[in-house]
Design a protein around this motif. Structure first.
Motif, short mmCIF file in Angstrom:
data_model
loop_
_atom_site.label_atom_id
_atom_site.label_comp_id
_atom_site.label_asym_id
_atom_site.label_seq_id
_atom_site.Cartn_x
_atom_site.Cartn_y
_atom_site.Cartn_z
N ARG A 1 100.19 39.51 6.06
CA ARG A 1 100.81 39.58 7.30
C ARG A 1 99.93 40.32 8.12
O ARG A 1 99.71 39.83 9.41
CB ARG A 1 102.19 40.07 7.31
N ASP A 2 99.49 41.52 7.84
CA ASP A 2 98.52 42.31 8.63
C ASP A 2 97.15 41.55 8.99
O ASP A 2 96.83 41.81 10.29
CB ASP A 2 98.36 43.67 7.99
N ILE A 3 96.66 41.06 8.27
CA ILE A 3 95.47 40.29 8.61
C ILE A 3 95.88 39.06 9.43
O ILE A 3 95.00 38.85 10.33
CB ILE A 3 94.82 39.76 7.17
N LEU A 4 96.82 38.45 9.09
CA LEU A 4 97.16 37.33 10.03
C LEU A 4 97.44 37.95 11.72
O LEU A 4 96.98 37.25 12.61
CB LEU A 4 98.41 36.58 9.71
N VAL A 5 98.29 38.97 11.77
CA VAL A 5 98.54 39.25 13.09
C VAL A 5 97.11 40.00 13.70
O VAL A 5 97.22 39.77 14.80
CB VAL A 5 99.69 40.57 13.03
N GLU A 6 96.52 40.60 12.95
CA GLU A 6 95.39 41.26 13.70
C GLU A 6 94.30 39.96 13.97
O GLU A 6 93.68 40.07 15.02
CB GLU A 6 94.50 42.07 12.52
N SER A 7 94.04 39.01 13.25
CA SER A 7 93.59 37.85 13.54
C SER A 7 93.64 37.24 14.77
O SER A 7 92.96 36.80 15.45
CB SER A 7 93.23 36.95 12.33
N LEU A 8 95.28 36.92 14.61
CA LEU A 8 95.50 36.28 15.77
C LEU A 8 95.50 37.28 17.14
O LEU A 8 95.33 36.48 18.45
CB LEU A 8 97.14 35.88 15.59
#
Length: 128
Positions: free
Chosen positions: A14-21
């Motif tokens: 979730r953190d990786i997705l949020v950061e990437s987006l």
């Protein structure tokens, strides 16, 4: 599309997705399970939902079904991002009304390509 709701039970993913987006300019909202995700979708009315399938409390299929039954959320595009990789699972997700199906692990580029395609199709349908 700017506001994206990420529904993912694994905190690191979730953190990786949020950061990437967010690095790509999206405003993100996140939820740690399907029940919270449905509530946040109804509250914030995001432009797009990215949702895992295997989650506690309410799985991704339940999230999609619930969103499609609500007049406020039924047209919000949803991309499944999941480890479920069989053709049967993909067909089932698409039959329920998912707009795209991306399997994990995936690159940020693959996810962004799916988002771009869904946004393009969604914009074309809205303008008809």
């Amino acid at each position: 599309m700017k506001k994206v709701l990420v529904i993912e039970d694994e905190a690191q993913t979730r953190d990786i997705l949020v950061e990437s987006l967010e690095a790509e300019g999206f405003d993100t909202i996140c939820a740690e399970n399907g029940r919270v995700g449905v509530k946040k979708a109804q509250e914030y009315l995001p432009d797009l939902v990215i949702c895992d399938i295997i989650m506690p409390e309410l799985d991704g299929y339940g999230v999609l079904t619930t969103l499609r039954q609500n007049l406020l959320t039924q047209k919000i595009p949803l991309i499944f991002l999941t480890g479920r990789t069989t053709d049967v699972e993909q067909f089932y997700g698409m039959d329920l009304g998912a707009n795209a199906y991306v399997t994990k692990p995936c690159t940020v580029e693959a996810l962004l390509a799916a988002i771009a395609k869904v946004c393009e199709l969604y914009t074309a349908v809205k303008s008809v």
